[in-house]
Enzyme design. Structure first.
Site, PDB file in Angstrom:
ATOM      1  CB  ALA A   3      -0.890  -0.001   1.231  1.00 28.55           C
ATOM      2  N   GLY A  48       0.529  -5.253   0.836  1.00 33.63           N
ATOM      3  CA  GLY A  48      -0.552  -5.372  -0.148  1.00 33.63           C
ATOM      4  C   GLY A  48      -0.078  -6.005  -1.450  1.00 33.63           C
ATOM      5  CD  GLU A  73      -2.606  -8.002   2.519  1.00 33.42           C
ATOM      6  OE1 GLU A  73      -2.366  -6.807   2.259  1.00 33.42           O
ATOM      7  OE2 GLU A  73      -3.319  -8.370   3.461  1.00 33.42           O
ATOM      8  CD  GLU A 104       0.879  -5.818   5.455  1.00 37.34           C
ATOM      9  OE1 GLU A 104       1.786  -6.615   5.798  1.00 37.34           O
ATOM     10  OE2 GLU A 104       0.224  -5.939   4.407  1.00 37.34           O
TER      11      GLU A 104
HETATM   12  C1  LIG Z   1      -2.920  -2.212   5.122  1.00 34.44           C
HETATM   13  C2  LIG Z   1      -1.544  -2.086   4.703  1.00 34.44           C
HETATM   14  C3  LIG Z   1      -1.070  -2.572   3.566  1.00 34.44           C
HETATM   15  C4  LIG Z   1      -1.933  -3.283   2.628  1.00 34.44           C
HETATM   16  C5  LIG Z   1       0.325  -2.416   3.187  1.00 34.44           C
HETATM   17  O1  LIG Z   1       0.723  -2.863   2.180  1.00 34.44           O
HETATM   18  S1  LIG Z   1       1.327  -1.514   4.219  1.00 34.44           S
HETATM   19  C6  LIG Z   1       2.838  -1.364   3.289  1.00 34.44           C
HETATM   20  C7  LIG Z   1       3.647  -2.595   3.385  1.00 34.44           C
HETATM   21  N1  LIG Z   1       4.852  -2.442   2.669  1.00 34.44           N
HETATM   22  C8  LIG Z   1       5.998  -2.125   3.254  1.00 34.44           C
HETATM   23  O2  LIG Z   1       6.070  -1.958   4.435  1.00 34.44           O
HETATM   24  C9  LIG Z   1       7.189  -2.010   2.344  1.00 34.44           C
HETATM   25  C10 LIG Z   1       7.854  -0.685   2.542  1.00 34.44           C
HETATM   26  N2  LIG Z   1       8.968  -0.513   1.626  1.00 34.44           N
HETATM   27  C11 LIG Z   1      10.138  -1.163   1.771  1.00 34.44           C
HETATM   28  O3  LIG Z   1      10.331  -2.004   2.601  1.00 34.44           O
HETATM   29  C12 LIG Z   1      11.233  -0.751   0.829  1.00 34.44           C
HETATM   30  O4  LIG Z   1      10.954   0.532   0.365  1.00 34.44           O
HETATM   31  C13 LIG Z   1      11.407  -1.703  -0.373  1.00 34.44           C
HETATM   32  C14 LIG Z   1      11.965  -3.048   0.103  1.00 34.44           C
HETATM   33  C15 LIG Z   1      10.108  -1.916  -1.125  1.00 34.44           C
HETATM   34  C16 LIG Z   1      12.423  -1.057  -1.356  1.00 34.44           C
HETATM   35  O5  LIG Z   1      13.609  -0.741  -0.633  1.00 34.44           O
HETATM   36  P1  LIG Z   1      14.712   0.229  -1.257  1.00 34.44           P
HETATM   37  O6  LIG Z   1      14.981  -0.169  -2.628  1.00 34.44           O
HETATM   38  O7  LIG Z   1      15.837   0.275  -0.278  1.00 34.44           O
HETATM   39  O8  LIG Z   1      14.031   1.650  -1.360  1.00 34.44           O
HETATM   40  P2  LIG Z   1      13.571   2.646  -0.212  1.00 34.44           P
HETATM   41  O9  LIG Z   1      13.128   1.917   0.985  1.00 34.44           O
HETATM   42  O10 LIG Z   1      14.624   3.680  -0.031  1.00 34.44           O
HETATM   43  O11 LIG Z   1      12.292   3.298  -0.871  1.00 34.44           O
HETATM   44  C17 LIG Z   1      12.389   4.113  -2.032  1.00 34.44           C
HETATM   45  C18 LIG Z   1      11.350   5.209  -1.919  1.00 34.44           C
HETATM   46  O12 LIG Z   1      10.060   4.625  -1.967  1.00 34.44           O
HETATM   47  C19 LIG Z   1       9.314   5.011  -0.811  1.00 34.44           C
HETATM   48  N3  LIG Z   1       8.469   3.863  -0.439  1.00 34.44           N
HETATM   49  C20 LIG Z   1       8.828   2.605  -0.285  1.00 34.44           C
HETATM   50  N4  LIG Z   1       7.786   1.838   0.004  1.00 34.44           N
HETATM   51  C21 LIG Z   1       6.722   2.652   0.014  1.00 34.44           C
HETATM   52  C22 LIG Z   1       5.340   2.442   0.247  1.00 34.44           C
HETATM   53  N5  LIG Z   1       4.840   1.220   0.519  1.00 34.44           N
HETATM   54  N6  LIG Z   1       4.527   3.500   0.206  1.00 34.44           N
HETATM   55  C23 LIG Z   1       5.003   4.744  -0.075  1.00 34.44           C
HETATM   56  N7  LIG Z   1       6.312   4.999  -0.315  1.00 34.44           N
HETATM   57  C24 LIG Z   1       7.146   3.953  -0.265  1.00 34.44           C
HETATM   58  C25 LIG Z   1      10.346   5.316   0.233  1.00 34.44           C
HETATM   59  O13 LIG Z   1       9.845   6.170   1.213  1.00 34.44           O
HETATM   60  C26 LIG Z   1      11.421   5.957  -0.610  1.00 34.44           C
HETATM   61  O14 LIG Z   1      10.984   7.276  -0.851  1.00 34.44           O
HETATM   62  P3  LIG Z   1      12.011   8.486  -0.754  1.00 34.44           P
HETATM   63  O15 LIG Z   1      12.589   8.429   0.617  1.00 34.44           O
HETATM   64  O16 LIG Z   1      13.042   8.214  -1.792  1.00 34.44           O
HETATM   65  O17 LIG Z   1      11.180   9.686  -1.006  1.00 34.44           O
END
Ligand SMILES: C/C=C(\C)C(=O)SCCNC(=O)CCNC(=O)[C@H](O)C(C)(C)COP(=O)(O)OP(=O)(O)OC[C@H]1O[C@@H](n2cnc3c(N)ncnc32)[C@H](O)[C@@H]1OP(=O)(O)O
Length: 719
Positions: free
Chosen positions: A61, A100, A103, A123
């Protein structure tokens, strides 16, 4: 967005497109809904493949959307529509499939993963649970014990482990979309019911009740007050015991509580704070994106005590060749043995070969001449460090970065000992250095942006959460900690016991209270530092350490405990008593209680009843007040930097976001009011006097933490 294309004649290919991680924003969800409908509508399409753009399936998400009103199609019916589709749907997973994202893949009928993929339901780390059916489908697919592990920890698994667990059907090294397209064509016409996970019941697990009880107990212990892990267990229990529809209802109910909780806000703040600290800036205006790091091939560590050993291990494990220098033969041999052991144990844990040959040992400081980066980790003594820096200045090749692991001495003074002060920075590791994730990278007024960029890049390469901070006594972490510890000691003088203070802090969520922690790390360390600062010195007339030092209230209680040879766990006695020296289990010590009683009587102090709220307010607000001073002084660039330091270096409970986020949640006017109250009661304690920035933020309407930097800029430009 999501793009739709027909490939290989009859495969509907849906590609998630939302760089950098294809997060499921409203637009992406709408794109998926539209594409799925189209694929099911078009008679030429016989099967469907869902993949992600740019080498990543989906990061879940869009977390940024959680703080605003939800718009766009919800995930649950979208995933349901995929699962009930009459045409086979295959997830082509590469990069990451998280939250998500996973999922959605669980809603597909088949899952094919590239071998380098990582999958998980993280999550819980955001204060939530997998509430788009993940908590109900995963246990049905891989069984309750494995699902409990993944959902309550948020752990990511490799493709190989996912295959073993039965989370994916196939793993490939080839182009995963090509493989998935071929596979999809091969399953056209096959029955799909057995592939619809929601139609399964959970695989049988013996002693289910006992498993849930044990897991709940374990999770509560580890959670330190976090509510999401507990809700995750409850959701999986629903999957194991209820039909799917009722399980989904339970998942929804639990999520409703979590979604609006302060803990979820704190954990989501931490997620972004951890990423924000990489975008550092210096007062000179130099920034992370305009400063180029120098190449670092060879490294060196000077001084192989506990810290030096951990640093050498960390560097070697990250692939850096290390010259490890210790001038005492016996200490060098002991260090070599200890480091080899650490490398071997670490390699065994990670299932890799130990990198013993990355480290060269030497007694001669001249051997670091070719290193690109040297980290000094000798005893915390300025005269000794000065000497080492003078030697390094003469020995090291031009351009070598000279770093110190001091935990609080003046970086600028050390820089003044060398020919190229612009190449001196602090790299403050936390003990044990090969385990703790935090690294404070300290720049002095003369450090160049290139030096800071290099240290930050090395920090990243060695897997540390690196925070750039300015130079001052104690930097950020220890400067704030001093006030927290000071209040704890004052509370003992006023009537508290070590266990009362610790209990309040542990209930708040710290892994250990201040006294238990100081027993673990050794009371003698702080004693030495206080003596070095001219505190902890007896008054010549009374022979006792005075309760006023350098014009302010001082508590000599810790010094008096040290005078008894009570240095904590290592001596079997400290703030607590231990069965044997080195034992980890402390019990309240009647000796300490009597000592405090005598101490109070000697100083005419009347013990009063102190409650947990006062402990928290005095210990935490005084520390937060110092955090505001640090921001005011420009030592930390923003509240996120301070919070990340506290979460990763000082066991601040992550679900409370860090001290500055906590202040924002409590409300700045309340923090100000309580500090004013305590300062009135203790006018001789300067750390309780609210600082200007806190007052100004309150006067400016107490903006949310995300706006503090803006307000700080405005305030500063008006001065
Ligand atoms: C209900 C809830 C539901 C259904 C969910 O899905 S909750 C979200 C679950 N997902 C996560 O927790 C994953 C979060 N992301 C990560 O773990 C990592 O970003 C990654 C493994 C996907 C990639 O890692 P990496 O390549 O090192 O990159 P960064 O972590 O630095 O991320 C890059 C930029 O993307 C932004 N980001 C990452 N994930 C999300 C997200 N799910 N939503 C919004 N933004 C996201 C992150 O903040 C970085 O942004 P900037 O800092 O560059 O601006």
């Amino acid at each position: 967005m999501a793009a739709f294309a027909r490939v290989s004649g009859s495969v509907g290919l849906i590609t998630l497109q939302n760089p950098p991680v294809n997060a499921l924003s409203a637009a992406v969800r709408q794109g998926i809904v539209d594409s799925v409908q189209r694929a099911l509508r078009e008679p030429e399409v016989k099967c469907v493949v869902i993949c992600g753009q740019n080498g990543i399936f989906c990061g879940g998400a869009d977390i940024r959307e959680f703080s605003g009103p939800m718009s766009g199609p919800p995930l649950i019916p979208m995933i349901h529509s995929i699962e009930v589709a009459a045409k086979p749907v295959v997830a082509a997973i590469e990069g990451s499939a998280l939250g998500g994202g996973l999922e959605i893949a669980l809603g597909c009928h088949y899952r094919i993963a590239h071998s380098k993929t990582r999958l998980g339901l993280p999550e819980v780390t955001l204060g939530l649970l997998p509430a788009a059916g993940g908590s109900q489908r995963l246990p049905r697919l891989i069984g309750v014990p494995a699902a409990l592990d993944l959902i309550t920890t948020g752990r990511h698994v490799t493709a190989a482990e996912a295959l073993q667990l039965g989370m994916v059907d196939q793993v490939t090294d080839r182009n995963v979309t090509d493989v998935a397209v071929k596979f999809a064509l091969s399953v056209v016409g096959k029955p799909l019911d057995a592939r619809r996970i929601s139609m399964h019941s959970c695989p049988h697990s013996p002693d289910l009740d006992e498993l849930f009880e044990r897991t709940m107990q374990h999770v509560r212990q580890r959670a330190r007050g976090a509510i999401a892990p507990v809700a995750c267990v409850q959701a999986v229990r629903a999957a194991a015991t209820l039909p799917y529809a009722q399980g989904m209802e339970k998942e929804r109910e639990l999520m409703a509580t979590l979604f609006t909780s302060g803990q979820a806000r704190a954990l989501q703040y931490c997620f972004f704070a951890q990423r924000a600290i990489g975008r550092w800036s210096m007062p000179s205006g130099a920034r992370w994106d305009t400063s180029k790091p120098r190449p670092v091939h060879k490294t060196a560590v000077i001084g192989l005590g506990t810290m030096g050993r951990g640093i050498a291990v960390t560097l070697a494990q990250a692939g850096f060749p290390v010259i490890a220098v210790e001038n005492h033969e016996k200490q060098l041999m002991a260090a070599k043995q200890a480091i080899s052991g650490m490398l071997e144990r670490g390699a065994k844990r990670r299932g890799v070969t130990p990198v013993l040959n990355k480290i060269t040992y030497s007694r001669d400081i001249q051997s670091v001449a070719n290193a690109d980066l040297v980290i000094e980790a000798v005893f915390e003594d300025m005269a000794l460090k000065e000497k080492v820096f003078q030697q390094l200045s003469a020995i090291c090749k031009p351009g070598a970065l000279l770093c110190t692991n001091t935990s609080g001495l003046n970086i600028d003074h050390l820089a003044s000992q060398v020919r190229n002060p612009e190449l001196v920075v602090g790299m403050h590791f936390f003990a044990p250095a090969h385990v703790m994730k935090l690294l404070e990278v300290v720049y002095g007024p003369r450090s160049s942006s290139e030096a800071l960029a290099t240290a930050m890049a090395v920090g990243k390469k060695i897997g540390k959460v690196s925070v750039a901070v300015g130079n001052c006594q104690g930097f950020v972490g220890n400067r704030m900690l001093e006030h927290y510890v000071e209040q704890a000691l004052f509370l003992l003088e006023e009537g508290a016991t070590p266990e009362l203070v610790d209990q309040a802090l542990e209930e708040f969520g710290f892994a250990m209270g201040v006294f238990r922690m100081s027993d673990l790390s050794g009371l003698d360390i702080g004693w030495r530092v206080r003596k070095g600062k001219g505190l902890a010195v007896p008054d010549p007339t009374t022979g006792q350490t005075a309760r006023v030092q350098q014009g302010r209230r001082y508590s000599p209680v810790a010094d008096l405990i040290c005078e008894q040879g009570r240095f904590g766990q290592k001596t079997g006695q400290g703030w607590y008593q231990y069965n044997t020296p080195g034992s980890r289990v402390g019990k309240p010590d009647p000796w300490v209680h009597n000592f405090l009683k005598d101490y109070r009587a000697r100083h005419g102090l009347v013990a009063r009843r102190i409650d947990h709220q006062e402990v928290l307010e005095r210990c935490l607000y005084s520390m937060i007040n110092e955090g505001f001073r640090i921001l005011e002084d420009g030592i930390a660039a923003g509240p996120e930097d301070i919070d990340v330091i506290y979460v990763f270096g000082y066991s601040w409970p992550r679900h409370r976001g860090g001290p500055m986020f906590y202040a924002h949640m409590v409300g700045l006017p309340k923090v100000l009011e309580r500090l004013e109250h305590y300062h009135q009661a203790h006018p001789d304690v300067p750390s309780l006097q609210p600082c200007n920035l806190l007052r100004k933020l309150v006067a400016n309407g107490s903006p949310p933490i995300q706006k503090w930097k803006e307000v700080m800029k405005k305030i500063n430009s008006r001065l």
